[in-house]
Design a protein around this motif. Structure first.
Motif, PDB file in Angstrom:
ATOM      1  N   THR A  42       0.699  -1.139   0.233  1.00  0.00           N
ATOM      2  CA  THR A  42       0.082   0.058   0.102  1.00  0.00           C
ATOM      3  C   THR A  42       0.858   1.222   0.031  1.00  0.00           C
ATOM      4  N   THR A  43       0.380   2.242  -0.594  1.00  0.00           N
ATOM      5  CA  THR A  43       1.147   3.633  -0.848  1.00  0.00           C
ATOM      6  C   THR A  43       0.317   4.637   0.079  1.00  0.00           C
ATOM      7  N   PHE A  44       1.504   5.499   0.898  1.00  0.00           N
ATOM      8  CA  PHE A  44       0.679   6.466   1.697  1.00  0.00           C
ATOM      9  C   PHE A  44       1.445   7.769   1.200  1.00  0.00           C
ATOM     10  N   LEU A  45       0.656   8.716   0.699  1.00  0.00           N
ATOM     11  CA  LEU A  45       1.105   9.871  -0.171  1.00  0.00           C
ATOM     12  C   LEU A  45       0.559  11.252   0.476  1.00  0.00           C
ATOM     13  N   ASN A  46       1.320  11.913   1.041  1.00  0.00           N
ATOM     14  CA  ASN A  46       0.911  13.463   1.246  1.00  0.00           C
ATOM     15  C   ASN A  46      -0.297  13.543   2.450  1.00  0.00           C
ATOM     16  N   ASN A  47      -0.476  12.366   3.480  1.00  0.00           N
ATOM     17  CA  ASN A  47      -1.241  12.727   4.328  1.00  0.00           C
ATOM     18  C   ASN A  47      -0.677  13.341   5.579  1.00  0.00           C
ATOM     19  N   SER A  48      -1.330  13.932   6.279  1.00  0.00           N
ATOM     20  CA  SER A  48      -1.064  14.424   7.381  1.00  0.00           C
ATOM     21  C   SER A  48      -1.933  14.715   8.484  1.00  0.00           C
ATOM     22  N   ASN A  49      -1.530  14.963   9.620  1.00  0.00           N
ATOM     23  CA  ASN A  49      -2.192  15.240  10.937  1.00  0.00           C
ATOM     24  C   ASN A  49      -1.788  16.191  12.033  1.00  0.00           C
ATOM     25  N   THR A  50      -2.678  16.852  12.676  1.00  0.00           N
ATOM     26  CA  THR A  50      -2.307  17.694  13.798  1.00  0.00           C
ATOM     27  C   THR A  50      -2.545  17.269  15.217  1.00  0.00           C
ATOM     28  N   GLY A  51      -2.582  15.857  15.272  1.00  0.00           N
ATOM     29  CA  GLY A  51      -3.130  15.435  16.592  1.00  0.00           C
ATOM     30  C   GLY A  51      -2.008  15.415  17.748  1.00  0.00           C
ATOM     31  N   PRO A  52      -2.316  15.032  18.869  1.00  0.00           N
ATOM     32  CA  PRO A  52      -1.546  15.261  20.204  1.00  0.00           C
ATOM     33  C   PRO A  52      -0.367  14.250  20.166  1.00  0.00           C
ATOM     34  N   GLN A  53      -0.785  13.059  19.227  1.00  0.00           N
ATOM     35  CA  GLN A  53       0.584  11.744  19.455  1.00  0.00           C
ATOM     36  C   GLN A  53       1.032  11.693  18.028  1.00  0.00           C
ATOM     37  N   GLY A  54       0.542  12.149  16.855  1.00  0.00           N
ATOM     38  CA  GLY A  54       1.242  12.107  15.612  1.00  0.00           C
ATOM     39  C   GLY A  54       0.604  10.975  14.749  1.00  0.00           C
ATOM     40  N   GLY A  55       1.615  10.662  13.811  1.00  0.00           N
ATOM     41  CA  GLY A  55       1.355   9.551  12.755  1.00  0.00           C
ATOM     42  C   GLY A  55       0.848  10.207  11.673  1.00  0.00           C
ATOM     43  N   GLY A  56       1.836  10.868  10.849  1.00  0.00           N
ATOM     44  CA  GLY A  56       1.105  11.570   9.659  1.00  0.00           C
ATOM     45  C   GLY A  56       0.399  10.635   8.664  1.00  0.00           C
ATOM     46  N   ALA A  57       0.894   9.435   8.511  1.00  0.00           N
ATOM     47  CA  ALA A  57      -0.016   8.499   7.858  1.00  0.00           C
ATOM     48  C   ALA A  57      -0.584   7.344   8.634  1.00  0.00           C
ATOM     49  N   ILE A  58       0.091   6.868   9.643  1.00  0.00           N
ATOM     50  CA  ILE A  58      -0.503   5.851  10.571  1.00  0.00           C
ATOM     51  C   ILE A  58      -0.177   6.199  11.980  1.00  0.00           C
ATOM     52  N   PHE A  59      -1.330   6.063  12.879  1.00  0.00           N
ATOM     53  CA  PHE A  59      -1.298   5.941  14.306  1.00  0.00           C
ATOM     54  C   PHE A  59      -1.595   4.735  14.711  1.00  0.00           C
ATOM     55  N   TRP A  60      -0.955   3.786  15.249  1.00  0.00           N
ATOM     56  CA  TRP A  60      -0.997   2.479  15.689  1.00  0.00           C
ATOM     57  C   TRP A  60      -0.932   2.094  16.917  1.00  0.00           C
ATOM     58  N   THR A  61      -1.707   1.834  17.842  1.00  0.00           N
ATOM     59  CA  THR A  61      -1.727   1.626  19.218  1.00  0.00           C
ATOM     60  C   THR A  61      -2.316   0.283  19.561  1.00  0.00           C
ATOM     61  N   MET A  62      -2.554  -0.134  20.908  1.00  0.00           N
ATOM     62  CA  MET A  62      -2.950  -1.348  21.300  1.00  0.00           C
ATOM     63  C   MET A  62      -4.575  -1.253  21.333  1.00  0.00           C
ATOM     64  N   GLY A  63      -5.280  -2.200  21.480  1.00  0.00           N
ATOM     65  CA  GLY A  63      -6.584  -2.515  21.978  1.00  0.00           C
ATOM     66  C   GLY A  63      -6.715  -2.537  23.267  1.00  0.00           C
ATOM     67  N   ALA A  64      -7.680  -3.379  23.819  1.00  0.00           N
ATOM     68  CA  ALA A  64      -7.877  -3.742  25.190  1.00  0.00           C
ATOM     69  C   ALA A  64      -6.778  -4.695  25.626  1.00  0.00           C
ATOM     70  N   VAL A  65      -6.098  -5.662  24.680  1.00  0.00           N
ATOM     71  CA  VAL A  65      -5.320  -6.729  24.864  1.00  0.00           C
ATOM     72  C   VAL A  65      -4.145  -6.523  23.954  1.00  0.00           C
ATOM     73  N   ILE A  66      -2.958  -6.548  24.341  1.00  0.00           N
ATOM     74  CA  ILE A  66      -1.711  -6.661  23.148  1.00  0.00           C
ATOM     75  C   ILE A  66      -1.741  -8.136  22.643  1.00  0.00           C
ATOM     76  N   ALA A  67      -1.686  -8.361  21.437  1.00  0.00           N
ATOM     77  CA  ALA A  67      -1.593  -9.689  20.951  1.00  0.00           C
ATOM     78  C   ALA A  67      -0.571  -9.217  19.747  1.00  0.00           C
ATOM     79  N   LYS A  68       0.056 -10.644  19.545  1.00  0.00           N
ATOM     80  CA  LYS A  68       1.502 -10.641  18.880  1.00  0.00           C
ATOM     81  C   LYS A  68       1.278 -10.408  17.281  1.00  0.00           C
ATOM     82  N   GLY A  69       2.178  -9.757  16.495  1.00  0.00           N
ATOM     83  CA  GLY A  69       2.449 -10.010  15.205  1.00  0.00           C
ATOM     84  C   GLY A  69       1.644  -8.899  14.106  1.00  0.00           C
ATOM     85  N   GLY A  70       1.525  -7.712  14.369  1.00  0.00           N
ATOM     86  CA  GLY A  70       1.325  -6.709  13.412  1.00  0.00           C
ATOM     87  C   GLY A  70       2.465  -6.692  12.121  1.00  0.00           C
ATOM     88  N   LEU A  71       1.884  -6.384  11.114  1.00  0.00           N
ATOM     89  CA  LEU A  71       2.823  -6.522   9.957  1.00  0.00           C
ATOM     90  C   LEU A  71       2.480  -5.202   8.911  1.00  0.00           C
TER      91      LEU A  71
END
Length: 290
Positions: free
Chosen positions: A166-195
């Protein structure tokens, strides 16, 4: 309501409802094919379509200029949803400018998802909270969010979540934690193996915090493989990539066979700012980062 329904070769313009401005899907194995949705409005969720059941397929369709509180074009609250070969552009929501994924086992592939906006929340294009979501072979461009994740806000931690080709081009954000293209964090429980694999991140910006392309905030035993990061910008740390640890629980993130060119951080780590223990950085190329 009704199972095995198919809508195809249809046009939906200027429609409105509380949930699903044009269509509310409440039947199993439904199909929406070769159809267009323009200027549809939901006062709550799913500007054009709200999906509430199992096995819905949306393919070869166009979604434009639709609006909602959450999910400017589509809200997924069912399981085993497929969205493919579709254009989802110029939609607006408070959060999840194009698509909100709340259901499990969603698959988004071969889509153009561009120029969507989250005006007062996260996920300029997608806000993902369901388990086992896959995003394959798609384009995310010129999406914006006032919260985290200019293109995707991913509340992961479910294991087997993936972004491939997948291609991420010219995306942006002004949020408090960032991630211009992607902000990725945990759900209720951490499981292994994001790619994240075989993907391009070009000219994305986090204007208020970390991770010009990606802020991978919490994960375990995940991998970034064979990706290219070019000309991304973060006002704080990690011009291309920031990996931050919440409470010492994140670990073992692998960076392998990737390239980092001309990325810029306002503070630390022109290419990568890594704070996860046990991380492995192997066979990568770095040039012109600052």
């Amino acid at each position: 309501e009704g199972n095995n329904a198919t809508i195809q070769d249809s046009k939906f313009d200027n429609l409105n409802s509380a949930y699903g401005g044009a269509i509310f899907v409440d039947g199993e194995s439904s199909n929406i094919l070769r159809s267009s949705f323009d200027n549809c409005v939901a006062s709550n969720d799913g500007g054009a379509v709200y999906i509430a059941d199992i096995g819905t397929t949306v393919a070869y369709s166009n979604f434009t200029h639709s609006k909602a509180k959450t999910g400017g074009a589509i809200f997924i609250n069912g399981k085993n949803t497929i969205i493919s070969y579709s254009n989802i552009n110029n939609n607006t929501a408070t959060s999840a400018g194009a698509i909100k994924v709340s259901g499990n086992d969603s698959y988004i592939s071969n889509c153009n998802i561009s120029y969507n906006r989250a005006t007062n929340g996260a996920g300029g294009a997608l806000d993902i909270g369901g388990e086992r979501t896959s995003v394959y072979y798609s384009l995310f461009s010129f999406n914006t969010a006032s919260g985290n994740g200019g293109a995707i806000n991913w509340i992961g931690g479910h294991g087997n979540d993936s972004i491939i080709g997948t291609t991420f081009l010219n995306n942006s954000n002004t949020g408090p934690q960032g991630g211009g293209a992607i902000f990725w964090t945990m759900g209720a429980v951490i499981a292994k193996g994001g790619l994240i694999k075989d993907s391009f991140f070009i000219n994305n910006s986090a204007y208020n915090k970390h991770g010009g392309a990606i802020n991978w905030y919490r994960t375990e035993d995940s991998k970034i493989e064979n990706c290219k990061f070019v000309n991304n910008y973060a006002s704080s740390d990690g011009g291309a990539l920031y990996t931050g640890d919440q409470g010492g629980l994140s670990r073992n993130l692998t960076f392998i066979n990737s390239q980092f060119y001309n990325n810029t951080a306002g503070k630390h780590g022109g290419a990568i700012a890594n704070q996860m223990e046990g991380s492995w950085i192997y066979n990568n190329t770095f040039d012109g980062n600052k």
